[in-house]
Enzyme design. Sequence first.
Site, PDB file in Angstrom:
ATOM      1  N   THR A 167       0.823  -1.213   0.000  1.00 36.94           N
ATOM      2  CA  THR A 167       0.000   0.000   0.000  1.00 36.94           C
ATOM      3  C   THR A 167       0.853   1.257   0.000  1.00 36.94           C
ATOM      4  OG1 THR A 167      -1.736  -1.153   1.190  1.00 36.94           O
ATOM      5  CG2 THR A 167      -1.762   1.241   1.343  1.00 36.94           C
TER       6      THR A 167
ATOM      7  N   ASP B  88      -0.330  -6.473   5.040  1.00 36.82           N
ATOM      8  CA  ASP B  88      -1.087  -7.709   5.292  1.00 36.82           C
ATOM      9  C   ASP B  88      -0.216  -8.837   5.830  1.00 36.82           C
ATOM     10  OD1 ASP B  88      -3.290  -6.367   4.467  1.00 36.82           O
ATOM     11  OD2 ASP B  88      -3.641  -7.534   2.645  1.00 36.82           O
TER      12      ASP B  88
END
Length: 351
Positions: free
Chosen positions: A38, A119
Site C-alpha cells: 500500500t 497484510d
Amino acid sequence: MRFSSSLVAISTAVFANGVTAASNSSLPRVSIIATGGTIAGTNSDSTSTTGYKAGSLGVDALIEAVPALSNISSVSGIQFSNIGSQNMNTSLLLRLTKLATNVAANGSADGIVITHGTDTLEETAMFLDLTYNESLPIAMAAAMRPSTALSADGPFNIYEAVALAGSKEAADRGVMIVLNDRIGSAMYTTKTNTRAVDTFKAAEQGYLGVFNDEVPVFYFEPSRVYKKPFFDVSGVDALPRVDILYGNIDMDVRLLNYSVSSGAEGVVIACAGDASLPDAWADAAQAFTEQGIPVVRASRTGSGYVAPADDTLTSGNFNPQKARILLQLVLNEHGGKNSTLIQEYFDPYLS
Ligand SMILES: *[C@@H]1O[C@H](CO)[C@@H](O)[C@H](O)[C@H]1NC(C)=O
Ligand SMILES: *[C@@H]1O[C@H](CO)[C@@H](O)[C@H](O)[C@H]1NC(C)=O
Ligand SMILES: *[C@@H]1O[C@H](CO)[C@@H](O)[C@H](O)[C@H]1NC(C)=O
Ligand SMILES: *[C@@H]1O[C@H](CO)[C@@H](O)[C@H](O)[C@H]1NC(C)=O
Ligand SMILES: *[C@@H]1O[C@H](CO)[C@@H](O)[C@H](O)[C@H]1NC(C)=O
Ligand SMILES: *[C@@H]1O[C@H](CO)[C@@H](O)[C@H](O)[C@H]1NC(C)=O
Ligand SMILES: *[C@@H]1O[C@H](CO)[C@@H](O)[C@H](O)[C@H]1NC(C)=O
C-alpha cells in the site's frame, strides 16, 4: 496525486537502473529495499482508502516523496519486487534475507529499511529476524493508506524508519516494525485491525519504543526472555510446506488429514481459546505429531501464551502465522521427529 504533487527534486540524486541516491557523506547511509504494498499504492481519488492498486510506485518515487530524508540520511534505493504483500512467498523471503545480508555485509549502508505491504508484514519481519544475523538494524516500513490518500501515512513512516535504521541505538536490535510513530518487535507485533492506521500491536509484549519527531526513543535496553534463534538459510532455496488450519465448532478432521496427505510436513492449527481441539482432532494431531509431522496448537484469540503439552506441539507466545514461519525454519534445520527439540523453539521458558 499526493506523491507527484509533493515531488521535490533532490539535487544530489542519481537515478540509474532504479537506484536512487541522495548523498551527504556526513549522514548515516540507509539502504531502502522496496517490496511493494500500500505504501507504494495509488488510487484514482484522494478520499478512498480501499480498492486501490498496491505496488504501483517504484522506490525512486517513495524516496522523492519525502524530501526531508536528505536532512537525516544518505539514502539509496533497491527495487526488490513491487507486489501486494498477499503475494509474498517463501522463495521471495529467502531471496530478501540474502539481499539484506549482502547489503549489511558489503559495507554499503549503516542501516536498512524495507518497505512492505501491511497484510503479511508480520510474517516477513519474523522470517527476517530469524534468518538475518547482522548487527545492522532493519526497520520495516509500511502504510495503511495509499500514497494518493488524504493524510497518507506512508511518507512519515518511511521518514521515521530511515531515522531508526540510521540511529546508533537501533544496532543489534534485529528487525523492527515502524508505523504510526511506534517501534514494534518483529517477533510479536501483529496486524490487529483491517483499516485503522494504529493497527500494528503486540497485546502482551507492547512496543519497543516511540518516536519523538524523528528521534527513536527505546523504552528498554535490548534484552530478551525469549532467546531468539538464528537459522542459516544462505544455501537454502525452498522450505518445508506448513499449513495453517482454522479452529471452530464443527471443524472437520478430514482437513487435517488432507493437509498431511497432500504434502504438508507440519501443520499449525489456529485453535479456539487456549488452543483446545475437539476430540477427533486432538487424537489425529497427536498421531501425526508422533509420526514426525508436527502439529502445533496456536490460538485464534489474538494474544496469550499457549503452554507446552504432551500430545502435540504448542505455539508459546506466537500467533498462528508467526508459528508457521518458525515451524518451517525448524523443520528445515532439524526435521519433524524430535518434539522436545521443536518445542524448545516455541517456548520462552524452556531454554
Ligand atoms: C549534510 O548534512 C549535514 C548534517 O546534517 C548538514 O550540516 C549539511 O548541510 C548537509 N550537506 C548537504 C550538501 O546537504
Ligand atoms: C532540512 O532541515 C532544515 C533545517 O531544519 C530545514 O530548513 C529544511 O526545510 C529541511 N529540508 C527538508 C527538505 O525538509
Ligand atoms: C513467488 O513469487 C514470485 C513473484 O511473484 C513468483 O515469481 C514465484 O513463482 C513465486 N513462487 C512460488 C513458489 O509461488
Ligand atoms: C552491496 O549490495 C547491494 C545489494 O546486493 C548492492 O546493491 C550494492 O551495490 C553493493 N554495494 C557494494 C559497495 O558492493
Ligand atoms: C551470527 O552472528 C554472530 C555475531 O556476529 C556470530 O558470532 C555467529 O557466528 C553468527 N552465526 C552464524 C551461524 O553465522
Ligand atoms: C486421520 O488421520 C488419522 C491419523 O493417521 C487417522 O487415525 C484417522 O482415521 C484419519 N481420519 C480420517 C477422518 O480420515
Ligand atoms: C531431542 O532433543 C532434545 C532437546 O534438544 C535432546 O536432549 C534429545 O537428545 C533429542 N533426542 C534425540 C533422539 O535426538
